[in-house]
Design a protein around this motif. Structure first.
Motif, PDB file in Angstrom:
ATOM      1  N   ILE A  36      65.657  87.148  85.969  1.00  0.00           N
ATOM      2  CA  ILE A  36      64.997  86.447  87.079  1.00  0.00           C
ATOM      3  C   ILE A  36      65.010  87.312  88.327  1.00  0.00           C
ATOM      4  N   ASP A  37      66.145  87.919  88.609  1.00  0.00           N
ATOM      5  CA  ASP A  37      66.236  88.817  89.768  1.00  0.00           C
ATOM      6  C   ASP A  37      65.296  90.012  89.610  1.00  0.00           C
ATOM      7  N   GLY A  38      65.204  90.532  88.399  1.00  0.00           N
ATOM      8  CA  GLY A  38      64.303  91.655  88.147  1.00  0.00           C
ATOM      9  C   GLY A  38      62.844  91.267  88.353  1.00  0.00           C
ATOM     10  N   ALA A  39      62.477  90.085  87.863  1.00  0.00           N
ATOM     11  CA  ALA A  39      61.100  89.610  88.046  1.00  0.00           C
ATOM     12  C   ALA A  39      60.798  89.393  89.527  1.00  0.00           C
ATOM     13  N   ALA A  40      61.757  88.828  90.249  1.00  0.00           N
ATOM     14  CA  ALA A  40      61.562  88.613  91.691  1.00  0.00           C
ATOM     15  C   ALA A  40      61.389  89.953  92.413  1.00  0.00           C
ATOM     16  N   ALA A  41      62.134  90.957  92.003  1.00  0.00           N
ATOM     17  CA  ALA A  41      62.000  92.288  92.615  1.00  0.00           C
ATOM     18  C   ALA A  41      60.635  92.887  92.304  1.00  0.00           C
ATOM     19  N   ARG A  42      60.154  92.709  91.058  1.00  0.00           N
ATOM     20  CA  ARG A  42      58.822  93.212  90.713  1.00  0.00           C
ATOM     21  C   ARG A  42      57.741  92.498  91.524  1.00  0.00           C
ATOM     22  N   GLU A  44      58.099  91.304  94.508  1.00  0.00           N
ATOM     23  CA  GLU A  44      58.164  91.846  95.877  1.00  0.00           C
ATOM     24  C   GLU A  44      57.466  93.204  95.950  1.00  0.00           C
ATOM     25  N   GLU A  45      57.661  94.039  94.928  1.00  0.00           N
ATOM     26  CA  GLU A  45      56.976  95.335  94.891  1.00  0.00           C
ATOM     27  C   GLU A  45      55.461  95.144  94.834  1.00  0.00           C
ATOM     28  N   LEU A  46      55.021  94.184  94.035  1.00  0.00           N
ATOM     29  CA  LEU A  46      53.588  93.911  93.921  1.00  0.00           C
ATOM     30  C   LEU A  46      53.024  93.355  95.226  1.00  0.00           C
ATOM     31  N   ARG A  47      53.815  92.544  95.912  1.00  0.00           N
ATOM     32  CA  ARG A  47      53.377  92.006  97.211  1.00  0.00           C
ATOM     33  C   ARG A  47      53.147  93.159  98.194  1.00  0.00           C
ATOM     34  N   ALA A  48      54.084  94.106  98.215  1.00  0.00           N
ATOM     35  CA  ALA A  48      53.960  95.254  99.115  1.00  0.00           C
ATOM     36  C   ALA A  48      52.746  96.097  98.741  1.00  0.00           C
ATOM     37  N   ARG A  49      52.507  96.255  97.451  1.00  0.00           N
ATOM     38  CA  ARG A  49      51.357  97.041  96.999  1.00  0.00           C
ATOM     39  C   ARG A  49      50.050  96.359  97.393  1.00  0.00           C
ATOM     40  N   ALA A  50      49.994  95.045  97.274  1.00  0.00           N
ATOM     41  CA  ALA A  50      48.783  94.295  97.623  1.00  0.00           C
ATOM     42  C   ALA A  50      48.530  94.303  99.129  1.00  0.00           C
ATOM     43  N   VAL A  63      46.689  94.339  90.751  1.00  0.00           N
ATOM     44  CA  VAL A  63      47.912  93.731  91.290  1.00  0.00           C
ATOM     45  C   VAL A  63      47.917  92.224  91.022  1.00  0.00           C
ATOM     46  N   ALA A  64      46.761  91.588  91.147  1.00  0.00           N
ATOM     47  CA  ALA A  64      46.678  90.144  90.892  1.00  0.00           C
ATOM     48  C   ALA A  64      47.039  89.828  89.448  1.00  0.00           C
ATOM     49  N   THR A  65      46.497  90.596  88.523  1.00  0.00           N
ATOM     50  CA  THR A  65      46.803  90.379  87.107  1.00  0.00           C
ATOM     51  C   THR A  65      48.286  90.573  86.834  1.00  0.00           C
ATOM     52  N   ARG A  66      48.828  91.647  87.347  1.00  0.00           N
ATOM     53  CA  ARG A  66      50.259  91.923  87.139  1.00  0.00           C
ATOM     54  C   ARG A  66      51.134  90.865  87.803  1.00  0.00           C
ATOM     55  N   THR A  67      50.755  90.454  88.992  1.00  0.00           N
ATOM     56  CA  THR A  67      51.519  89.445  89.723  1.00  0.00           C
ATOM     57  C   THR A  67      51.574  88.149  88.932  1.00  0.00           C
ATOM     58  N   CYS A  68      50.441  87.732  88.414  1.00  0.00           N
ATOM     59  CA  CYS A  68      50.409  86.476  87.654  1.00  0.00           C
ATOM     60  C   CYS A  68      51.211  86.584  86.364  1.00  0.00           C
ATOM     61  N   ASP A  69      51.162  87.736  85.712  1.00  0.00           N
ATOM     62  CA  ASP A  69      51.962  87.935  84.498  1.00  0.00           C
ATOM     63  C   ASP A  69      53.453  87.839  84.804  1.00  0.00           C
ATOM     64  N   VAL A  70      53.882  88.512  85.857  1.00  0.00           N
ATOM     65  CA  VAL A  70      55.306  88.494  86.227  1.00  0.00           C
ATOM     66  C   VAL A  70      55.724  87.103  86.683  1.00  0.00           C
ATOM     67  N   ALA A  71      54.857  86.424  87.417  1.00  0.00           N
ATOM     68  CA  ALA A  71      55.176  85.067  87.878  1.00  0.00           C
ATOM     69  C   ALA A  71      55.375  84.131  86.690  1.00  0.00           C
ATOM     70  N   GLU A  72      54.544  84.255  85.674  1.00  0.00           N
ATOM     71  CA  GLU A  72      54.693  83.390  84.496  1.00  0.00           C
ATOM     72  C   GLU A  72      55.954  83.739  83.700  1.00  0.00           C
TER      73      GLU A  72
END
Length: 111
Positions: A36-42, A44-50, A63-72
């Protein structure tokens, strides 16, 4: 009755200890917490990239596709622990970030 041999005494003690039930913790909450911590960190990285002004439309949609995958993935992990009140907000934030990222992709594609 008196034990005559130290070897026999050791055998009796050894057998009694071997027969004791062992309590082993089989929960994997620690592993899920790390994931969970790892997903949250990913996320955050995607948020910064976007948030980069130089991101192309293609970058934003990637980034949107990756963000949604990590969120799920995050929400799947959270769902494993319905007894924990601290985790559902993390899932909700991930899904909100997914929605924001999709909006950014759509707005850039539409013009």
């Amino acid at each position: 009755m008196r034990v005559r041999s130290p070897a026999l005494l050791m055998l009796v003690v050894g057998l009694s200890m071997a027969g004791c039930a062992k309590n082993v913790d089989t929960r994997v909450a620690g592993d899920d917490d790390a994931a969970i911590d790892g997903a949250a960190a990913r996320l955050e990285e995607l948020r910064a990239r976007a948030a980069r002004d130089t991101a192309t439309c293609e970058d934003r949609c990637d980034v949107a596709t990756r963000t949604c995958d990590v969120a799920e993935q995050l929400c799947t992990l959270v769902d494993r622990h319905p007894d924990r009140d601290d985790l559902p907000p993390r899932c909700a934030r991930g899904r909100e970030q997914c929605s924001d990222a999709r909006s950014g992709c759509s707005s850039c594609q539409n013009g």
